[in-house]
Design a protein around this motif. Structure first.
Motif, PDB file in Angstrom:
ATOM      1  N   UNK A 234     -16.258  10.860  -1.588  1.00 44.92           N
ATOM      2  CA  UNK A 234     -16.150   9.870  -0.448  1.00 44.92           C
ATOM      3  C   UNK A 234     -15.254  10.288   0.617  1.00 44.92           C
ATOM      4  N   UNK A 235     -14.081  10.643   0.294  1.00 48.98           N
ATOM      5  CA  UNK A 235     -13.092  11.311   1.482  1.00 48.98           C
ATOM      6  C   UNK A 235     -13.706  12.590   1.991  1.00 48.98           C
ATOM      7  N   UNK A 236     -14.433  13.575   1.241  1.00 48.48           N
ATOM      8  CA  UNK A 236     -15.189  14.609   1.939  1.00 48.48           C
ATOM      9  C   UNK A 236     -16.294  14.114   2.721  1.00 48.48           C
ATOM     10  N   UNK A 237     -17.302  13.374   1.986  1.00 45.35           N
ATOM     11  CA  UNK A 237     -18.355  12.967   2.850  1.00 45.35           C
ATOM     12  C   UNK A 237     -18.211  12.024   4.049  1.00 45.35           C
ATOM     13  N   UNK A 238     -17.135  11.150   3.843  1.00 45.12           N
ATOM     14  CA  UNK A 238     -17.073  10.233   5.104  1.00 45.12           C
ATOM     15  C   UNK A 238     -16.058  10.992   6.025  1.00 45.12           C
ATOM     16  N   UNK A 239     -15.089  11.846   5.606  1.00 50.04           N
ATOM     17  CA  UNK A 239     -14.300  12.599   6.597  1.00 50.04           C
ATOM     18  C   UNK A 239     -15.212  13.467   7.407  1.00 50.04           C
ATOM     19  N   UNK A 240     -15.990  14.074   6.575  1.00 54.78           N
ATOM     20  CA  UNK A 240     -16.989  15.076   7.497  1.00 54.78           C
ATOM     21  C   UNK A 240     -17.981  14.411   8.383  1.00 54.78           C
ATOM     22  N   UNK A 241     -18.498  13.220   8.104  1.00 65.24           N
ATOM     23  CA  UNK A 241     -19.217  12.250   8.705  1.00 65.24           C
ATOM     24  C   UNK A 241     -18.548  11.785   9.842  1.00 65.24           C
ATOM     25  N   UNK A 242     -17.361  11.266   9.878  1.00 65.36           N
ATOM     26  CA  UNK A 242     -16.485  10.710  10.939  1.00 65.36           C
ATOM     27  C   UNK A 242     -15.959  11.479  12.040  1.00 65.36           C
ATOM     28  N   UNK A 243     -16.049  12.818  11.475  1.00 67.09           N
ATOM     29  CA  UNK A 243     -15.586  13.856  12.416  1.00 67.09           C
ATOM     30  C   UNK A 243     -16.458  14.501  13.123  1.00 67.09           C
ATOM     31  N   UNK A 244     -17.766  14.017  12.806  1.00 67.06           N
ATOM     32  CA  UNK A 244     -18.889  14.787  13.783  1.00 67.06           C
ATOM     33  C   UNK A 244     -18.745  14.341  15.349  1.00 67.06           C
TER      34      UNK A 244
END
Length: 346
Positions: A234-244
């Motif tokens: 979740x940290x990797x997925x949500x972090x990548x998604x939120x920083x786009x």
């Protein structure tokens, strides 16, 4: 899933013949006189995990340049001694019936693997990066194909440690190493340096793969190995998604929809982690809308307050009706999908 016994439960035990009349009240009075150990139990857990993270930080991403100047032989020797001592202490604690501190020390030993491989490669001349790019501290900061041996060794040592000590937190340093490996392998395959946009996409897809892997593991092992996989994924997925970067309203709305989907998964899987990440994303999107609509308005703080109260209300509703919501949601799914989902033993 465990819960506290109350007078109603003991009365049912009397009705069922498990307890004799009068024993229920005596037992209830005895239980009420016992000290509540939950606070100290939770505090002990926090101390265990915080101590383990401090050691990982001190011998990992916070390692100073002074350690690099002691020489490769000394660095390798110290890393191997630390790994051996932590492993021996972990096994001793585990065998003495203290699995939490023992398992955490095992995870610390695994987290030292990159340092040992780093020193070994430099000592034997196998180090693929020059000194300008290959400082150990950069392992936690930059994407480079030269780190692959350190990452692969960490995963292998983690698997071996899991055979000795089947403790879920050991999955965490392995998941971090796999996350780094996903970046480094992709850069190595394309043969060029990654920009931040590409790193965000790799992080997103790796996080999604780790979440799906954890979903497959969830409920199929005696201990909860899926939790740390979910957290890292979740940290990797949500972090990548939120920083786009999204300059369109449609893209921002899609971001909100994905986070709503995470909240739905929290109900389906009974995993509060998904609710936390999803709620943060939805709150961020609603905050963006409130700022755009009510910018420089007296209503702006009021809207944000209402959003916060709404998130708290959702959390309370979920906590009170978790079982009912999960049952209703699962009733709408086909049997083939239900067979893949974890059992609800928590």
């Amino acid at each position: 899933m465990t819960r506290k016994l109350d007078a109603h439960d003991l009365a049912r035990a009397v009705t069922a013949g498990v307890l004799q009349p009068g024993q229920d009240q005596a037992l209830l009075a005895f239980l009420r006189q016992q000290p509540d150990s939950r606070a100290s139990f939770q505090l002990a857990h926090i101390a265990y995990y915080f101590g383990a993270l401090l050691i990982m930080g001190a011998l990992g991403w916070l390692l100073t340049e002074a350690w690099m100047r002691i020489g490769d032989v000394a660095l390798l020797t110290i890393a191997l001694i630390y790994m051996s001592l932590f492993t021996a202490c972990a096994i001793s604690l585990w065998n003495r019936g203290q699995p939490i501190p023992g398992g955490l020390l095992g995870a610390v030993a695994v987290s030292l693997t990159p340092l040992a491989v780093f020193a070994f490669e430099r000592l034997t001349g196998l180090w693929p990066l020059d000194d300008g790019q290959g400082d150990y501290h950069n392992y936690y900061l930059y994407v480079q194909g030269g780190w692959l041996a350190m990452e692969a060794a960490t995963v292998i040592v983690g698997l071996l440690m899991l055979r000795l000590l089947p403790f879920p937190f050991i999955v965490m340093p392995m998941a971090v190493a796999l996350w780094f490996m996903s970046m480094d392998l992709t850069e190595l395959a394309f043969g060029s340096a990654f920009d931040w946009e590409q790193r965000r996409w790799v992080s997103l897809w790796f996080g999604l793969a780790l979440i799906l892997t954890s979903l497959w593991v969830d409920g199929r092992t005696q201990q909860d190995f899926a939790f740390w996989g979910y957290l890292a994924g979740l940290a990797a997925f949500w972090g990548g998604l939120s920083l786009m970067d999204s300059h369109s309203e449609l893209g921002k709305a899609l971001y909100c929809a994905i986070n709503l989907g995470l909240m739905g998964l929290a109900v389906l899987l009974r995993r509060p982690l998904f609710m936390v990440f999803g709620a943060l994303g939805v709150a961020g999107y609603l905050g963006y809308l409130a700022y755009e609509v009510f910018e420089d308005s007296l209503l702006f703080p009021i809207i944000l307050t209402l959003i916060g109260l709404g998130v708290i209300g959702l959390g309370q509703a979920y906590q009170k009706r978790r079982d009912v919501l999960t049952a209703r949601l699962r009733a709408q799914l086909p049997e083939s999908l239900l067979a893949f989902l974890p059992a609800l033993g928590r």
